[in-house]
Design an enzyme around this catalytic site. Structure first.
Site, PDB file in Angstrom:
ATOM      1  N   HIS A  20       1.891 -10.475  70.916  1.00 37.46           N
ATOM      2  CA  HIS A  20       3.115 -11.388  71.106  1.00 37.46           C
ATOM      3  C   HIS A  20       2.608 -12.299  72.124  1.00 37.46           C
ATOM      4  O   HIS A  20       2.089 -12.202  73.116  1.00 37.46           O
ATOM      5  CB  HIS A  20       4.198 -10.470  71.730  1.00 37.46           C
ATOM      6  CG  HIS A  20       5.462 -11.177  72.193  1.00 37.46           C
ATOM      7  ND1 HIS A  20       6.208 -10.845  73.145  1.00 37.46           N
ATOM      8  CD2 HIS A  20       6.149 -12.125  71.712  1.00 37.46           C
ATOM      9  CE1 HIS A  20       7.186 -11.446  73.263  1.00 37.46           C
ATOM     10  NE2 HIS A  20       7.279 -12.261  72.084  1.00 37.46           N
ATOM     11  N   ASP A  28      -5.239 -31.263  62.003  1.00 36.23           N
ATOM     12  CA  ASP A  28      -5.695 -32.146  60.937  1.00 36.23           C
ATOM     13  C   ASP A  28      -7.318 -32.016  61.241  1.00 36.23           C
ATOM     14  O   ASP A  28      -7.809 -31.468  61.936  1.00 36.23           O
ATOM     15  CB  ASP A  28      -5.200 -33.562  61.215  1.00 36.23           C
ATOM     16  CG  ASP A  28      -5.018 -34.137  62.569  1.00 36.23           C
ATOM     17  OD1 ASP A  28      -6.110 -33.896  63.076  1.00 36.23           O
ATOM     18  OD2 ASP A  28      -4.314 -34.825  63.044  1.00 36.23           O
ATOM     19  N   ASN A 121      -0.632 -31.740  63.664  1.00 42.71           N
ATOM     20  CA  ASN A 121      -0.904 -30.556  64.406  1.00 42.71           C
ATOM     21  C   ASN A 121       0.101 -29.854  65.015  1.00 42.71           C
ATOM     22  O   ASN A 121       1.076 -30.370  65.324  1.00 42.71           O
ATOM     23  CB  ASN A 121      -1.761 -31.180  65.634  1.00 42.71           C
ATOM     24  CG  ASN A 121      -3.068 -31.794  65.104  1.00 42.71           C
ATOM     25  OD1 ASN A 121      -3.904 -31.743  64.765  1.00 42.71           O
ATOM     26  ND2 ASN A 121      -2.934 -33.203  65.800  1.00 42.71           N
TER      27      ASN A 121
END
Length: 130
Positions: A20, A28, A121
């Site tokens: 978590h 990219d 991204n």
């Protein structure tokens, strides 16, 4: 053999290992990878695999608590920003591209796609399924 769409061994291991609050970056082809952060390089050629295919496949197995995008994505690649928004991911956060790159230093891994779209991204922060 796995029944889910994600077949890549390293990606499956990565997602299974997340706790978590840990983050994964999908980038990219030009996103720099910080020293010490593992890279899973999927880039084969320009556009292959694409950012959205990579993201959608990761999402078949990863529980996401929130995601982070660079402000510049909506300014320079509005079509991609809209595609990401259409996925209805939880709790979108944005920051400058410079701050985004700094945040990648704490990622568990960077997944490099073959995407050639500017600012394609995303940082996915792991949630829990309970």
């Amino acid at each position: 053999m796995k029944k889910s769409p994600l077949l890549h061994i390293a990606l499956s291991r990565l997602i299974a290992s997340l706790g978590h609050g840990e983050s994964v970056v999908i980038g990219d082809a030009g996103l720099p990878v910080p020293p010490g952060v593992p890279l899973i390089d999927l880039a084969l050629t320009r556009g292959v695999p694409g950012f959205m295919v990579t993201l959608e496949t990761i999402l078949t197995e990863m529980q996401v608590e929130h995601h982070v995008l660079a402000d510049e994505l909506a300014l320079h690649s509005l079509h991609l920003a809209r595609q990401i928004d259409a996925l209805c991911l939880p709790d979108k956060r944005t920051l400058s591209h410079a701050d985004f790159k700094r945040m990648t230093h704490s990622a568990k891994a960077v997944i490099r796609s073959g995407e050639f779209t500017p600012y394609a991204n995303i940082i996915l922060v792991a949630g829990v399924v309970f």
